[in-house]
Design an enzyme around this catalytic site. Structure first.
Site, PDB file in Angstrom:
ATOM      1  N   PHE A  97       1.171   7.794  11.844  1.00 53.05           N
ATOM      2  CA  PHE A  97      -0.075   7.683  12.589  1.00 53.05           C
ATOM      3  C   PHE A  97      -1.014   6.795  11.736  1.00 53.05           C
ATOM      4  CE2 PHE A  97       0.456   9.718  16.675  1.00 53.05           C
ATOM      5  CZ  PHE A  97       1.812   9.961  16.565  1.00 53.05           C
ATOM      6  N   SER A 100       6.022   3.273  13.537  1.00 52.47           N
ATOM      7  CA  SER A 100       4.587   3.423  13.758  1.00 52.47           C
ATOM      8  C   SER A 100       4.333   4.102  15.097  1.00 52.47           C
ATOM      9  CB  SER A 100       3.968   2.026  13.781  1.00 52.47           C
ATOM     10  OG  SER A 100       2.665   2.087  14.296  1.00 52.47           O
ATOM     11  N   ALA A 101       3.216   4.817  15.193  1.00 50.52           N
ATOM     12  CA  ALA A 101       2.816   5.427  16.467  1.00 50.52           C
ATOM     13  C   ALA A 101       2.575   4.362  17.524  1.00 50.52           C
ATOM     14  CB  ALA A 101       1.543   6.244  16.261  1.00 50.52           C
ATOM     15  N   ASN A 133       1.661  -9.891   0.799  1.00 51.04           N
ATOM     16  CA  ASN A 133       0.448  -9.111   1.107  1.00 51.04           C
ATOM     17  C   ASN A 133       0.184  -8.072   0.015  1.00 51.04           C
ATOM     18  OD1 ASN A 133      -1.748  -8.588   2.863  1.00 51.04           O
ATOM     19  ND2 ASN A 133      -0.726  -6.754   3.627  1.00 51.04           N
ATOM     20  N   ARG A 192     -12.341  -3.269  21.140  1.00 46.39           N
ATOM     21  CA  ARG A 192     -11.361  -4.245  20.625  1.00 46.39           C
ATOM     22  C   ARG A 192     -10.177  -4.263  21.587  1.00 46.39           C
ATOM     23  NH1 ARG A 192      -9.040  -3.061  14.638  1.00 46.39           N
ATOM     24  NH2 ARG A 192      -8.040  -1.352  15.738  1.00 46.39           N
ATOM     25  N   ASN A 227       8.067  -9.711  -1.653  1.00 51.97           N
ATOM     26  CA  ASN A 227       7.770 -11.144  -1.839  1.00 51.97           C
ATOM     27  C   ASN A 227       6.288 -11.368  -2.151  1.00 51.97           C
ATOM     28  OD1 ASN A 227       6.506 -10.817   0.614  1.00 51.97           O
ATOM     29  ND2 ASN A 227       7.835 -12.194   1.774  1.00 51.97           N
ATOM     30  N   LEU A 228       5.530 -10.280  -2.237  1.00 50.21           N
ATOM     31  CA  LEU A 228       4.097 -10.314  -2.605  1.00 50.21           C
ATOM     32  C   LEU A 228       3.254 -11.113  -1.610  1.00 50.21           C
ATOM     33  CD1 LEU A 228       4.343 -10.670  -6.521  1.00 50.21           C
ATOM     34  CD2 LEU A 228       4.318  -8.585  -5.127  1.00 50.21           C
ATOM     35  N   TYR A 285       3.700  -6.943  17.287  1.00 49.04           N
ATOM     36  CA  TYR A 285       3.957  -6.112  16.103  1.00 49.04           C
ATOM     37  C   TYR A 285       4.676  -4.818  16.523  1.00 49.04           C
ATOM     38  CZ  TYR A 285       3.068  -2.485  12.644  1.00 49.04           C
ATOM     39  OH  TYR A 285       3.223  -1.428  11.769  1.00 49.04           O
ATOM     40  N   LEU A 337      -9.826   0.550   9.951  1.00 49.34           N
ATOM     41  CA  LEU A 337     -11.136   1.186   9.813  1.00 49.34           C
ATOM     42  C   LEU A 337     -11.492   1.519   8.359  1.00 49.34           C
ATOM     43  CD1 LEU A 337     -13.623   2.435  11.191  1.00 49.34           C
ATOM     44  CD2 LEU A 337     -12.341   4.576  11.328  1.00 49.34           C
ATOM     45  N   LYS A 379       8.692  -3.145  15.839  1.00 50.16           N
ATOM     46  CA  LYS A 379       9.042  -1.782  15.384  1.00 50.16           C
ATOM     47  C   LYS A 379       9.975  -1.124  16.403  1.00 50.16           C
ATOM     48  CE  LYS A 379       6.635  -1.642  11.581  1.00 50.16           C
ATOM     49  NZ  LYS A 379       7.330  -1.680  10.289  1.00 50.16           N
ATOM     50  N   TYR A 389       0.836  -1.224   0.000  1.00 52.75           N
ATOM     51  CA  TYR A 389       0.000   0.000   0.000  1.00 52.75           C
ATOM     52  C   TYR A 389       0.865   1.267   0.000  1.00 52.75           C
ATOM     53  CZ  TYR A 389      -3.130   3.510   2.181  1.00 52.75           C
ATOM     54  OH  TYR A 389      -3.827   4.642   2.503  1.00 52.75           O
TER      55      TYR A 389
HETATM   56  P1  NAD Z   1       1.583  -3.659   3.098  1.00 52.56           P
HETATM   57  O1  NAD Z   1       1.362  -4.992   3.687  1.00 52.56           O
HETATM   58  O2  NAD Z   1       0.634  -3.176   2.057  1.00 52.56           O
HETATM   59  O3  NAD Z   1       3.065  -3.531   2.521  1.00 52.56           O
HETATM   60  C1  NAD Z   1       4.155  -4.276   3.033  1.00 52.56           C
HETATM   61  C2  NAD Z   1       4.780  -4.995   1.854  1.00 52.56           C
HETATM   62  O4  NAD Z   1       5.910  -5.740   2.301  1.00 52.56           O
HETATM   63  C3  NAD Z   1       3.817  -6.004   1.208  1.00 52.56           C
HETATM   64  O5  NAD Z   1       3.774  -5.749  -0.186  1.00 52.56           O
HETATM   65  C4  NAD Z   1       4.430  -7.368   1.512  1.00 52.56           C
HETATM   66  O6  NAD Z   1       4.188  -8.296   0.472  1.00 52.56           O
HETATM   67  C5  NAD Z   1       5.892  -7.002   1.661  1.00 52.56           C
HETATM   68  N1  NAD Z   1       6.684  -7.894   2.526  1.00 52.56           N
HETATM   69  C6  NAD Z   1       6.385  -8.314   3.783  1.00 52.56           C
HETATM   70  N2  NAD Z   1       7.380  -9.084   4.254  1.00 52.56           N
HETATM   71  C7  NAD Z   1       8.332  -9.156   3.290  1.00 52.56           C
HETATM   72  C8  NAD Z   1       9.585  -9.783   3.190  1.00 52.56           C
HETATM   73  N3  NAD Z   1      10.064 -10.537   4.188  1.00 52.56           N
HETATM   74  N4  NAD Z   1      10.315  -9.624   2.054  1.00 52.56           N
HETATM   75  C9  NAD Z   1       9.829  -8.879   1.026  1.00 52.56           C
HETATM   76  N5  NAD Z   1       8.638  -8.257   1.063  1.00 52.56           N
HETATM   77  C10 NAD Z   1       7.894  -8.392   2.187  1.00 52.56           C
HETATM   78  O7  NAD Z   1       1.637  -2.611   4.314  1.00 52.56           O
HETATM   79  P2  NAD Z   1       1.725  -1.023   4.290  1.00 52.56           P
HETATM   80  O8  NAD Z   1       0.492  -0.507   4.920  1.00 52.56           O
HETATM   81  O9  NAD Z   1       2.132  -0.538   2.971  1.00 52.56           O
HETATM   82  O10 NAD Z   1       2.891  -0.803   5.342  1.00 52.56           O
HETATM   83  C11 NAD Z   1       4.238  -0.571   4.960  1.00 52.56           C
HETATM   84  C12 NAD Z   1       5.080  -0.439   6.216  1.00 52.56           C
HETATM   85  O11 NAD Z   1       4.573   0.630   7.020  1.00 52.56           O
HETATM   86  C13 NAD Z   1       5.062  -1.690   7.102  1.00 52.56           C
HETATM   87  O12 NAD Z   1       6.371  -1.883   7.605  1.00 52.56           O
HETATM   88  C14 NAD Z   1       4.118  -1.315   8.207  1.00 52.56           C
HETATM   89  O13 NAD Z   1       4.416  -1.990   9.405  1.00 52.56           O
HETATM   90  C15 NAD Z   1       4.354   0.176   8.344  1.00 52.56           C
HETATM   91  N6  NAD Z   1       3.215   0.882   8.922  1.00 52.56           N
HETATM   92  C16 NAD Z   1       1.986   0.783   8.311  1.00 52.56           C
HETATM   93  C17 NAD Z   1       0.887   1.423   8.880  1.00 52.56           C
HETATM   94  C18 NAD Z   1      -0.478   1.283   8.258  1.00 52.56           C
HETATM   95  O14 NAD Z   1      -1.468   1.525   8.938  1.00 52.56           O
HETATM   96  N7  NAD Z   1      -0.604   0.954   6.984  1.00 52.56           N
HETATM   97  C19 NAD Z   1       1.039   2.197  10.050  1.00 52.56           C
HETATM   98  C20 NAD Z   1       2.314   2.295  10.621  1.00 52.56           C
HETATM   99  C21 NAD Z   1       3.403   1.635  10.043  1.00 52.56           C
HETATM  100  N1  UDP Z   2     -12.209   0.518  14.304  1.00 55.25           N
HETATM  101  C1  UDP Z   2     -13.564   0.181  14.326  1.00 55.25           C
HETATM  102  N2  UDP Z   2     -14.006  -0.796  13.489  1.00 55.25           N
HETATM  103  C2  UDP Z   2     -13.178  -1.473  12.635  1.00 55.25           C
HETATM  104  C3  UDP Z   2     -11.810  -1.117  12.611  1.00 55.25           C
HETATM  105  C4  UDP Z   2     -11.355  -0.131  13.463  1.00 55.25           C
HETATM  106  O1  UDP Z   2     -14.341   0.766  15.091  1.00 55.25           O
HETATM  107  O2  UDP Z   2     -13.649  -2.369  11.912  1.00 55.25           O
HETATM  108  C5  UDP Z   2     -11.728   1.605  15.177  1.00 55.25           C
HETATM  109  C6  UDP Z   2     -10.630   1.188  16.141  1.00 55.25           C
HETATM  110  O3  UDP Z   2     -11.219   0.703  17.339  1.00 55.25           O
HETATM  111  C7  UDP Z   2      -9.869   2.497  16.320  1.00 55.25           C
HETATM  112  C8  UDP Z   2      -9.998   3.181  14.959  1.00 55.25           C
HETATM  113  O4  UDP Z   2     -11.133   2.581  14.328  1.00 55.25           O
HETATM  114  O5  UDP Z   2     -10.517   3.330  17.274  1.00 55.25           O
HETATM  115  C9  UDP Z   2      -8.765   2.984  14.069  1.00 55.25           C
HETATM  116  O6  UDP Z   2      -8.473   1.600  13.993  1.00 55.25           O
HETATM  117  P1  UDP Z   2      -7.392   1.022  12.976  1.00 55.25           P
HETATM  118  O7  UDP Z   2      -7.358  -0.461  13.178  1.00 55.25           O
HETATM  119  O8  UDP Z   2      -7.682   1.521  11.611  1.00 55.25           O
HETATM  120  O9  UDP Z   2      -6.029   1.701  13.423  1.00 55.25           O
HETATM  121  P2  UDP Z   2      -5.201   1.590  14.815  1.00 55.25           P
HETATM  122  O10 UDP Z   2      -5.990   0.775  15.775  1.00 55.25           O
HETATM  123  O11 UDP Z   2      -3.929   0.946  14.400  1.00 55.25           O
HETATM  124  O12 UDP Z   2      -5.010   2.996  15.255  1.00 55.25           O
END
Ligand code: NAD
Ligand code: UDP
Length: 344
Positions: A181, A126-127, A37, A299, A34-35, A150, A203, A154, A13
């Site tokens: 965030f 991550s936060a 996800n 949750r 590695n695809l 998780y 969410l 981090k 993403y």
């Molecule tokens: P995502 O799952 O869409 O992207 C992660 C990518 O890494 C995926 O394409 C997956 O296939 C690939 N991957 C996982 N393990 C691998 C490995 N061992 N080797 C090669 N590829 C691998 O997630 P995202 O939302 O794009 O998140 C990206 C990064 O940001 C992650 O490290 C995540 O922890 C961090 N992050 C995301 C959020 C969020 O809410 N999306 C918030 C805070 C931090």
């Molecule tokens: N949340 C919810 N329903 C869902 C998913 C999330 O009410 O199906 C709420 C969750 O309790 C939180 C907010 O939405 O208050 C953001 O959740 P999310 O999982 O997106 O992010 P994070 O918990 O990592 O901040």
């Protein structure tokens, strides 16, 4: 000369949006994923949108030989490291999977970088590293207290990267720790976006799937939190603003003299919190679609409120989030509406 950036997790993403932004900013991009996800089609769309090519390797960052080849074949100047697993619930069920993929994966990447003498890294933190924070908004000096596997991966990686940059360590690593965030939204073209497999944990993907009729109603986890309407409050940030923060961090690292150790954390958020019900109502208004919901029990592991003090990124990187909530929600919906089954 054009600098080449390695993007791990580039098909994901945030990684796919980062690949596009890097190409648009004139960088050459090598992506590894590695695809597990994600889908390679995301990168085909990135190429289409950018009108430029990038080099994609389907591989795992724990594969030292694959990484070795990649660093030998390309003049990598810096790495944006997104690859990782990110589902909190799954990390509680399968902690070893998370420590293996996230922590050992990062060690494998760092070792490959060290062998290739590449020392600039931007890390997706991550936060969640702040745990249950005592004060709002959260600044970067708040204690780190992750409370699930998780989050602990981090936090451990942050600590490891900090150690690499200690004055006593001789290698001169230059590291940006970007604490996200809540990333939401999608590229305004509606061609790339978030495509979670199975039931969404977050969410926004849940909301868009309900709006699209793929799910009947949204579970709202708790309405008895100490917030204005009782539902959880978060700092949602547009993925394009988030990615812009990565480019700003990269530019910052590029200004540092080579060999000078540097490690700094920056929050990437808007500084504004919205409740779950505010998100639902604004989504309905902006997009003109209904999102039925039901109040469910809290949750496990959720904090009541979480929003950023992002002033350090403003002062030191010249970065601020520009896109408002309406834009985030319109862009999320455009992606979902144009791609009801994601990349499949
Ligand atoms: P995502 O799952 O869409 O992207 C992660 C990518 O890494 C995926 O394409 C997956 O296939 C690939 N991957 C996982 N393990 C691998 C490995 N061992 N080797 C090669 N590829 C691998 O997630 P995202 O939302 O794009 O998140 C990206 C990064 O940001 C992650 O490290 C995540 O922890 C961090 N992050 C995301 C959020 C969020 O809410 N999306 C918030 C805070 C931090
Ligand atoms: N949340 C919810 N329903 C869902 C998913 C999330 O009410 O199906 C709420 C969750 O309790 C939180 C907010 O939405 O208050 C953001 O959740 P999310 O999982 O997106 O992010 P994070 O918990 O990592 O901040």
């Amino acid at each position: 000369m054009t600098a080449t950036i390695l993007v791990t997790g580039g098909a994901g993403y945030i990684g796919s949006h980062a690949c596009l932004a890097l190409l648009q900013a004139g960088y050459a991009v090598v992506a590894i994923d590695n695809l597990c996800n994600s889908h390679a089609r995301a990168l085909e769309r990135v190429r289409q949108l950018a009108g430029r090519d990038l080099h994609f390797v389907q591989g795992d960052i724990r594969d030292a030989a694959a990484l070795g080849r990649l660093f030998a074949d390309h003049p990598i100047a810096a790495v944006m490291h997104f690859a990782g697993l990110k589902a909190v619930g799954e990390s509680c069920k399968k902690p070893l999977l998370y420590y293996d993929n996230n922590v050992l994966g990062t060690i494998s990447l760092l070792q490959a970088m060290e062998r290739a003498a590449v020392k600039r890294l931007i890390f997706s933190s991550s936060a969640t590293v702040y745990g249950f924070p005592e004060r709002m908004p959260i600044d970067e000096e708040a204690p780190l207290a992750a409370y699930n596997p998780y989050g602990r991966t981090k936090q451990m990686i942050e600590q490891m990267l900090g150690d690499l940059c200690l004055p006593t360590a001789q290698d001169g690593w230059q590291v940006a720790l970007l604490r996200y965030f809540n990333p939401v939204g999608a590229h305004e073209s509606g061609m790339i976006g978030e495509d979670p497999g199975g039931i969404p944990n977050n969410l926004l993907p849940y909301v868009t799937q309900v709006a699209a009729g793929r799910r009947e109603w949204l579970p709202v986890f708790g309405n008895d939190y100490p917030t204005a309407d009782g539902t959880g409050v978060r700092d949602y940030i547009h993925v394009l603003d988030l990615v812009d923060g990565h480019l700003k961090a990269l530019q910052k690292l590029e200004t540092l003299p080579e060999g000078e150790g540097f490690c700094r954390a920056w929050n990437l958020g808007t500084g504004q919190g919205y409740s779950v019900l505010e998100m639902v109502r604004t989504f309905e208004q902006v997009n003109g679609v209904a999102v039925p919901y039901r109040i469910m029990p809290r949750r496990d592991g959720d904090v009541a409120s979480c929003w950023a003090d992002a002033s350090r990124a403003k002062t030191e990187l010249g970065w601020v989030a520009k896109r408002d909530l309406a834009t985030m929600l319109a862009d999320s919906w455009r992606w979902q509406h144009n791609n009801p089954d994601g990349y499949r």
